[in-house]
Design a protein around this motif. Structure first.
Motif, PDB file in Angstrom:
ATOM      1  N   VAL A   5       0.868  -1.166   0.000  1.00  0.00           N
ATOM      2  CA  VAL A   5       0.000   0.000   0.000  1.00  0.00           C
ATOM      3  C   VAL A   5       0.908   1.221   0.000  1.00  0.00           C
ATOM      4  O   VAL A   5       1.740   1.376   0.893  1.00  0.00           O
ATOM      5  N   ARG A   6       0.738   2.044  -0.993  1.00  0.00           N
ATOM      6  CA  ARG A   6       1.583   3.235  -1.125  1.00  0.00           C
ATOM      7  C   ARG A   6       0.873   4.459  -0.545  1.00  0.00           C
ATOM      8  O   ARG A   6      -0.316   4.659  -0.762  1.00  0.00           O
ATOM      9  N   TYR A   7       1.641   5.250   0.142  1.00  0.00           N
ATOM     10  CA  TYR A   7       1.132   6.476   0.759  1.00  0.00           C
ATOM     11  C   TYR A   7       0.450   7.353  -0.285  1.00  0.00           C
ATOM     12  O   TYR A   7      -0.609   7.912  -0.040  1.00  0.00           O
ATOM     13  N   SER A   8       1.040   7.441  -1.469  1.00  0.00           N
ATOM     14  CA  SER A   8       0.501   8.308  -2.525  1.00  0.00           C
ATOM     15  C   SER A   8      -0.838   7.807  -3.060  1.00  0.00           C
ATOM     16  O   SER A   8      -1.588   8.578  -3.651  1.00  0.00           O
ATOM     17  N   ASP A   9      -1.145   6.532  -2.857  1.00  0.00           N
ATOM     18  CA  ASP A   9      -2.394   5.959  -3.358  1.00  0.00           C
ATOM     19  C   ASP A   9      -3.532   6.001  -2.338  1.00  0.00           C
ATOM     20  O   ASP A   9      -4.656   5.612  -2.653  1.00  0.00           O
ATOM     21  N   VAL A  10      -3.234   6.435  -1.137  1.00  0.00           N
ATOM     22  CA  VAL A  10      -4.217   6.408  -0.054  1.00  0.00           C
ATOM     23  C   VAL A  10      -4.692   7.817   0.256  1.00  0.00           C
ATOM     24  O   VAL A  10      -3.885   8.746   0.327  1.00  0.00           O
ATOM     25  N   LEU A  81       3.466  -1.329  11.564  1.00  0.00           N
ATOM     26  CA  LEU A  81       2.584  -0.833  12.626  1.00  0.00           C
ATOM     27  C   LEU A  81       3.417  -0.032  13.617  1.00  0.00           C
ATOM     28  O   LEU A  81       4.303  -0.560  14.278  1.00  0.00           O
ATOM     29  N   VAL A  82       3.144   1.254  13.710  1.00  0.00           N
ATOM     30  CA  VAL A  82       3.930   2.163  14.544  1.00  0.00           C
ATOM     31  C   VAL A  82       3.259   2.391  15.897  1.00  0.00           C
ATOM     32  O   VAL A  82       3.930   2.519  16.923  1.00  0.00           O
ATOM     33  N   GLU A  83       1.935   2.438  15.889  1.00  0.00           N
ATOM     34  CA  GLU A  83       1.170   2.720  17.120  1.00  0.00           C
ATOM     35  C   GLU A  83      -0.173   2.026  17.007  1.00  0.00           C
ATOM     36  O   GLU A  83      -0.762   1.970  15.922  1.00  0.00           O
ATOM     37  N   VAL A 109      -9.066   4.999   6.687  1.00  0.00           N
ATOM     38  CA  VAL A 109      -8.002   5.969   6.907  1.00  0.00           C
ATOM     39  C   VAL A 109      -8.634   7.282   7.339  1.00  0.00           C
ATOM     40  O   VAL A 109      -9.463   7.849   6.623  1.00  0.00           O
ATOM     41  N   LYS A 110      -8.262   7.744   8.518  1.00  0.00           N
ATOM     42  CA  LYS A 110      -8.826   8.980   9.067  1.00  0.00           C
ATOM     43  C   LYS A 110      -7.917  10.184   8.885  1.00  0.00           C
ATOM     44  O   LYS A 110      -8.382  11.321   8.898  1.00  0.00           O
ATOM     45  N   GLU A 111      -6.609   9.931   8.734  1.00  0.00           N
ATOM     46  CA  GLU A 111      -5.679  11.060   8.674  1.00  0.00           C
ATOM     47  C   GLU A 111      -4.386  10.621   8.000  1.00  0.00           C
ATOM     48  O   GLU A 111      -3.892   9.520   8.238  1.00  0.00           O
ATOM     49  N   LYS A 112      -3.860  11.501   7.146  1.00  0.00           N
ATOM     50  CA  LYS A 112      -2.527  11.300   6.584  1.00  0.00           C
ATOM     51  C   LYS A 112      -1.565  12.155   7.393  1.00  0.00           C
ATOM     52  O   LYS A 112      -1.805  13.343   7.612  1.00  0.00           O
ATOM     53  N   LEU A 113      -0.488  11.549   7.841  1.00  0.00           N
ATOM     54  CA  LEU A 113       0.503  12.224   8.667  1.00  0.00           C
ATOM     55  C   LEU A 113       1.812  12.341   7.895  1.00  0.00           C
ATOM     56  O   LEU A 113       1.975  11.737   6.836  1.00  0.00           O
ATOM     57  N   ASP A 114       2.752  13.077   8.437  1.00  0.00           N
ATOM     58  CA  ASP A 114       4.070  13.186   7.812  1.00  0.00           C
ATOM     59  C   ASP A 114       4.795  11.845   7.873  1.00  0.00           C
ATOM     60  O   ASP A 114       4.472  10.981   8.693  1.00  0.00           O
ATOM     61  N   GLY A 115       5.785  11.683   7.028  1.00  0.00           N
ATOM     62  CA  GLY A 115       6.628  10.499   7.061  1.00  0.00           C
ATOM     63  C   GLY A 115       5.958   9.235   6.553  1.00  0.00           C
ATOM     64  O   GLY A 115       6.262   8.137   7.025  1.00  0.00           O
ATOM     65  N   ASN A 116       5.039   9.379   5.604  1.00  0.00           N
ATOM     66  CA  ASN A 116       4.314   8.239   5.029  1.00  0.00           C
ATOM     67  C   ASN A 116       3.472   7.492   6.053  1.00  0.00           C
ATOM     68  O   ASN A 116       3.211   6.303   5.899  1.00  0.00           O
ATOM     69  N   LEU A 117       3.038   8.184   7.091  1.00  0.00           N
ATOM     70  CA  LEU A 117       2.203   7.575   8.120  1.00  0.00           C
ATOM     71  C   LEU A 117       0.734   7.902   7.879  1.00  0.00           C
ATOM     72  O   LEU A 117       0.406   9.003   7.413  1.00  0.00           O
ATOM     73  N   VAL A 118      -0.125   6.941   8.198  1.00  0.00           N
ATOM     74  CA  VAL A 118      -1.565   7.185   8.182  1.00  0.00           C
ATOM     75  C   VAL A 118      -2.163   6.669   9.482  1.00  0.00           C
ATOM     76  O   VAL A 118      -1.675   5.703  10.069  1.00  0.00           O
ATOM     77  N   ARG A 119      -3.202   7.359   9.933  1.00  0.00           N
ATOM     78  CA  ARG A 119      -3.962   6.918  11.107  1.00  0.00           C
ATOM     79  C   ARG A 119      -5.229   6.238  10.607  1.00  0.00           C
ATOM     80  O   ARG A 119      -5.986   6.812   9.821  1.00  0.00           O
ATOM     81  N   VAL A 139       0.194   3.468  10.842  1.00  0.00           N
ATOM     82  CA  VAL A 139       1.059   2.601  10.056  1.00  0.00           C
ATOM     83  C   VAL A 139       1.872   3.405   9.058  1.00  0.00           C
ATOM     84  O   VAL A 139       1.429   4.441   8.576  1.00  0.00           O
ATOM     85  N   ARG A 140       3.082   2.902   8.792  1.00  0.00           N
ATOM     86  CA  ARG A 140       3.961   3.527   7.810  1.00  0.00           C
ATOM     87  C   ARG A 140       3.757   2.817   6.485  1.00  0.00           C
ATOM     88  O   ARG A 140       3.906   1.604   6.389  1.00  0.00           O
ATOM     89  N   LEU A 141       3.389   3.577   5.472  1.00  0.00           N
ATOM     90  CA  LEU A 141       3.152   3.023   4.142  1.00  0.00           C
ATOM     91  C   LEU A 141       4.387   3.194   3.263  1.00  0.00           C
ATOM     92  O   LEU A 141       5.253   4.025   3.544  1.00  0.00           O
ATOM     93  N   ALA A 142       4.430   2.426   2.201  1.00  0.00           N
ATOM     94  CA  ALA A 142       5.547   2.503   1.242  1.00  0.00           C
ATOM     95  C   ALA A 142       5.513   3.839   0.520  1.00  0.00           C
ATOM     96  O   ALA A 142       4.491   4.466   0.397  1.00  0.00           O
TER      97      ALA A 142
END
Length: 142
Positions: A5-10, A81-83, A109-119, A139-142
């Protein structure tokens, strides 16, 4: 499951497909052996009912793990999985039959965060009840 799952696709609102996880008494016995939690409310109907439960209930951490599997399988990497946070809101009651119980888990997905992270907000239900409340994973996405 392997996925990338790529950050840019989410986007915010991206849904993680719902999954149903079966929970049988044998799963609870196996989990007890792996975790060391042999509390009889998780395997003995008489004890569970004696303390006011409707029947044997799944370990809270077992239920939490099933919800976590939804996210790690979606991402394709348990290390992403970061948190992970949940509140237990109702027990998963596991009858002593061939079917047992089911835990149905979905996410969005509720929020996109910095560093390719999503909540991701998670919903887990069993027997018509919400069994985990305020459940989120970062989670950290590709």
């Amino acid at each position: 499951m392997t996925a990338t799952v790529r950050y840019s696709d989410v986007e915010v609102g991206t849904e993680i497909p719902e999954r149903v996880f079966p929970v049988r008494r044998i799963d609870l016995v196996r989990y007890a052996g792996a975790s060391g939690d042999f509390n009889p409310i998780h395997w003995n109907e008489r004890t569970a009912k004696a303390v006011g439960l409707p029947d044997v209930i799944a370990h809270g951490m077992f239920t939490m793990a099933q919800a976590g599997r939804l996210v790690t399988d979606w991402v394709g990497d348990p290390g992403a999985l970061v948190e992970y946070k949940v509140r237990f809101s109702a027990p998963v009651v596991v009858p002593d039959d061939e079917k047992g119980a089911e835990v149905t888990v979905s996410g969005v997905v509720k929020e996109k965060l910095d560093g390719n992270l999503v909540r991701v907000a998670l919903t887990a239900r069993s027997g018509g009840a919400k069994v985990l409340a305020r459940s989120t994973a970062v989670v950290r996405l590709a």
